[in-house]
Enzyme design. Structure first.
Site, PDB file in Angstrom:
ATOM      1  N   HIS A 171      -9.905  -2.732  -1.018  1.00  0.00           N
ATOM      2  CA  HIS A 171      -9.035  -2.795  -2.186  1.00  0.00           C
ATOM      3  C   HIS A 171      -9.009  -4.189  -2.799  1.00  0.00           C
ATOM      4  O   HIS A 171      -9.404  -5.184  -2.184  1.00  0.00           O
ATOM      5  CB  HIS A 171      -7.615  -2.358  -1.813  1.00  0.00           C
ATOM      6  CG  HIS A 171      -6.917  -3.269  -0.844  1.00  0.00           C
ATOM      7  ND1 HIS A 171      -6.280  -4.426  -1.223  1.00  0.00           N
ATOM      8  CD2 HIS A 171      -6.745  -3.171   0.503  1.00  0.00           C
ATOM      9  CE1 HIS A 171      -5.747  -5.008  -0.166  1.00  0.00           C
ATOM     10  NE2 HIS A 171      -6.018  -4.273   0.908  1.00  0.00           N
ATOM     11  N   CYS A 187      -6.958  -3.767   6.242  1.00  0.00           N
ATOM     12  CA  CYS A 187      -7.861  -3.426   5.149  1.00  0.00           C
ATOM     13  C   CYS A 187      -8.880  -4.520   4.864  1.00  0.00           C
ATOM     14  O   CYS A 187      -8.787  -5.629   5.379  1.00  0.00           O
ATOM     15  CB  CYS A 187      -7.058  -3.138   3.886  1.00  0.00           C
ATOM     16  SG  CYS A 187      -5.946  -1.714   4.034  1.00  0.00           S
TER      17      CYS A 187
END
Length: 221
Positions: A171, A187
């Site tokens: 992301h 992440c």
């Protein structure tokens, strides 16, 4: 153990940009809002190979590089030591981007399938994140609306194992200076302008390989 030895051959620039649980929101940004935010996070006169208002090391700017034979076009490979994400292209090349990975043991190497992708996503911390860092996450336990300050930034690719959402994402980040480090809760982070470039080229069903942070081979910069 996944390592990068088998796929990166040489690098050559050919150019002339946190774990999260799904948030069921009642509203989503309009296309006009999304376009305005995209303009806000894109540097004036943006050139992927040279624009760098974030102060990144130059090696973390996007480059097209040469790869070994036999890789599947469309797949993503994340080198956890060098902090690179490679998106494999047809013809023996890949686009390489600088990334940040998770802190310590929160990084989870493995093979994942991208089963969802979202422009300007919502975000909500998992209960594990809240329990681990209550001072950081308790005030946003109910989630964050989309926008340039959202933890997932402008784009998110959702990683699954089978039909199970791992809550791992690739992301954008509102903290671009973290690129090159270990900063997230699980992440893979990218500069928002860079993931905006990557996003339309990633197909649902593509495979993402996250390589070990211990056994990867760091290329010379």
């Amino acid at each position: 153990m996944l390592t990068r030895r088998h796929f990166i051959q040489t690098t050559a620039a050919l150019f002339s940009a946190s774990i999260s649980s799904p948030l069921l929101a009642d509203t989503w940004p309009t296309e006009a809002e999304k376009a305005a935010w995209d303009a806000q996070i894109t540097p004036p006169g943006y050139n992927p190979a040279t624009s760098n208002p974030w102060g990144l090391h130059p090696r973390f700017l996007p480059q097209r590089v040469i790869t070994k034979d036999g890789l599947v076009a469309g797949d993503i490979h994340v080198d956890a030591v060098a902090r690179y994400l490679y998106h494999i292209e047809e013809g023996g090349t890949a686009m390489r981007y600088g990334v940040a990975i998770a802190r310590g043991k929160l990084y989870e190497p493995g093979v994942y399938t991208i089963k969802r992708k979202v422009r300007w996503p919502h975000w909500q911390p998992t209960q594990n994140m809240i329990d681990r860092d209550p001072e950081l996450y308790a005030d946003i336990a109910d989630g964050m609306e989309p926008g340039p300050e959202n933890a997932l930034g402008s784009r998110a690719l959702y990683l699954y194992v089978g039909d199970r959402d791992t809550y791992l994402r690739i992301h954008g980040t509102p903290q671009p200076r973290s690129i090159g480090g270990r900063a997230s809760s699980g992440c893979v982070r990218m500069v928002m302008a860079h993931i905006n470039d990557l996003y339309p080229n990633v197909e649902i069903g593509s495979t993402a390989f996250l390589y070990s942070a211990e056994d990867s081979v760091t290329p010379q910069s």
